[in-house]
Design an enzyme around this catalytic site. Structure first.
Site, PDB file in Angstrom:
ATOM      1  CG  ASN A 102      -1.682   1.241   1.450  1.00 21.84           C
ATOM      2  OD1 ASN A 102      -1.805   2.049   0.528  1.00 21.84           O
ATOM      3  ND2 ASN A 102      -2.223   1.420   2.644  1.00 21.84           N
ATOM      4  CE  LYS A 138       0.226   3.310   4.987  1.00 20.08           C
ATOM      5  NZ  LYS A 138       0.167   3.449   6.422  1.00 20.08           N
ATOM      6  CG  HIS A 175      -5.745   1.645   5.364  1.00 19.76           C
ATOM      7  ND1 HIS A 175      -5.283   2.525   6.305  1.00 19.76           N
ATOM      8  CD2 HIS A 175      -4.721   0.804   5.098  1.00 19.76           C
ATOM      9  CE1 HIS A 175      -4.014   2.234   6.586  1.00 19.76           C
ATOM     10  NE2 HIS A 175      -3.654   1.190   5.862  1.00 19.76           N
ATOM     11  CD  GLU A 185      -2.897   5.237   7.023  1.00 23.64           C
ATOM     12  OE1 GLU A 185      -2.907   5.350   5.791  1.00 23.64           O
ATOM     13  OE2 GLU A 185      -1.950   4.712   7.649  1.00 23.64           O
ATOM     14  CD  GLU A 225      -3.501  -2.958   7.362  1.00 26.46           C
ATOM     15  OE1 GLU A 225      -2.389  -3.164   6.887  1.00 26.46           O
ATOM     16  OE2 GLU A 225      -4.141  -1.918   7.155  1.00 26.46           O
ATOM     17  N   GLY A 250       2.405   1.810  10.873  1.00 26.14           N
ATOM     18  CA  GLY A 250       3.309   2.939  10.726  1.00 26.14           C
ATOM     19  C   GLY A 250       4.011   3.324  12.016  1.00 26.14           C
ATOM     20  CB  SER A 279       5.350  -2.241  11.809  1.00 22.87           C
ATOM     21  OG  SER A 279       4.872  -0.937  12.096  1.00 22.87           O
TER      22      SER A 279
END
Ligand code: PEP
Length: 251
Positions: A10, A12, A96, A98, A168, A174, A214
């Site tokens: 991904n 991003k 996701h 985010e 996730e 991240g 990660s």
């Protein structure tokens, strides 16, 4: 039951045309001769078309990072499933963390995206995961169950064949913190049992569940050795062809 691994990158909000095409070409080179696992790249919308040309003679799957449910209309800022297909993509990441956290996407909205994408034959990677606070309060499984049940509401047994789940944990995205292989396996096993309850054993045995948070060269092998981890959704480490290449070529 052995499931074909899926290693997904991904990107991003990174990469312009030149950088993205170079990275895609480098990733394609590291995948040459890799036939026993699937590889997927999710660049930003603006470079999907160019990256699709770079990947044209490869088996790498091209994905978007989100998708709208309608084919066309007054949906400012959205991209439709057929627009994605027109740009060469055949898959979409949906839900996701985010999108959920920064842009306030609810399970209901995510479900609408999932069903819309599936109705156009797009492969959906549905992301779910608990926050640190939810984990510390012992709510991990109930959060995952709610996200999966709501995210897949109305998705038929035939359609679920085109869904990949990505576990996730939000606290691991991240941050450099990875869930331990035991924590990840426990969550994946829970998700597989949940799919069995919602659908049937055969479907639960076949659905691919990726781990994301990660993932890097240093931890991919032990994660991929877990019986219910079928692949990885990789952010930061997918922006470098050498590190993503090592992840793709996990042992
Ligand atoms: C992600 O973007 O889905 C992700 C897991 O990011 P990172 O690998 O950087 O934690």
């Amino acid at each position: 039951m052995s499931r074909r691994a899926l290693m997904a990158g991904n990107w991003k909000m990174h990469m312009n045309v030149v950088e993205g095409c170079r990275l895609a070409a480098d990733v394609a080179r590291t995948c040459e001769g890799v036939t026993d696992r699937d590889v997927l790249l999710a660049p930003p919308y603006t470079i999907l078309s160019e990256v699709s040309h770079v990947l044209a003679n490869t088996s790498i799957i091209l994905s978007s990072q989100n998708v709208c449910w309608e084919e066309k209309g007054a949906f400012t800022g959205e991209i439709s499933p057929t627009m994605l297909q027109d740009a060469g993509a055949s898959a979409a990441i949906v839900g996701h963390s985010e999108r959920r956290q920064i842009f306030g996407e609810s399970d209901e909205l995510i479900n609408t995206r999932v069903k819309g994408a599936l109705s156009f034959g797009i492969l959906v990677i549905l992301c779910i995961g608990e926050t640190l606070d939810e984990r510390e309060k012992g709510r991990t499984f109930s959060v995952l169950e709610e996200q999966v049940r709501k995210g897949l509401d109305g998705v038929t047994a035939a359609q679920i064949e085109h869904v990949v789940l990505a576990y996730e944990p939000v606290w691991a995205i991240g941050t450099g913190k990875t869930a331990s292989k035991e924590q990840a396996q426990e969550a994946h096993a829970f998700l597989r049992e949940l799919i069995e309850k919602m659908y049937e054993k055969n479907i639960a045995d076949r659905i691919r569940i990726l781990y994301g948070g990660s993932v890097k060269a240093a931890n991919v092998d032990e994660l991929m050795a877990q019986p219910d981890i079928d692949g990885a959704l990789v952010g930061g480490a997918a922006l470098d062809a050498e590190s993503f290449g090592r992840i793709i070529n996990f042992k």
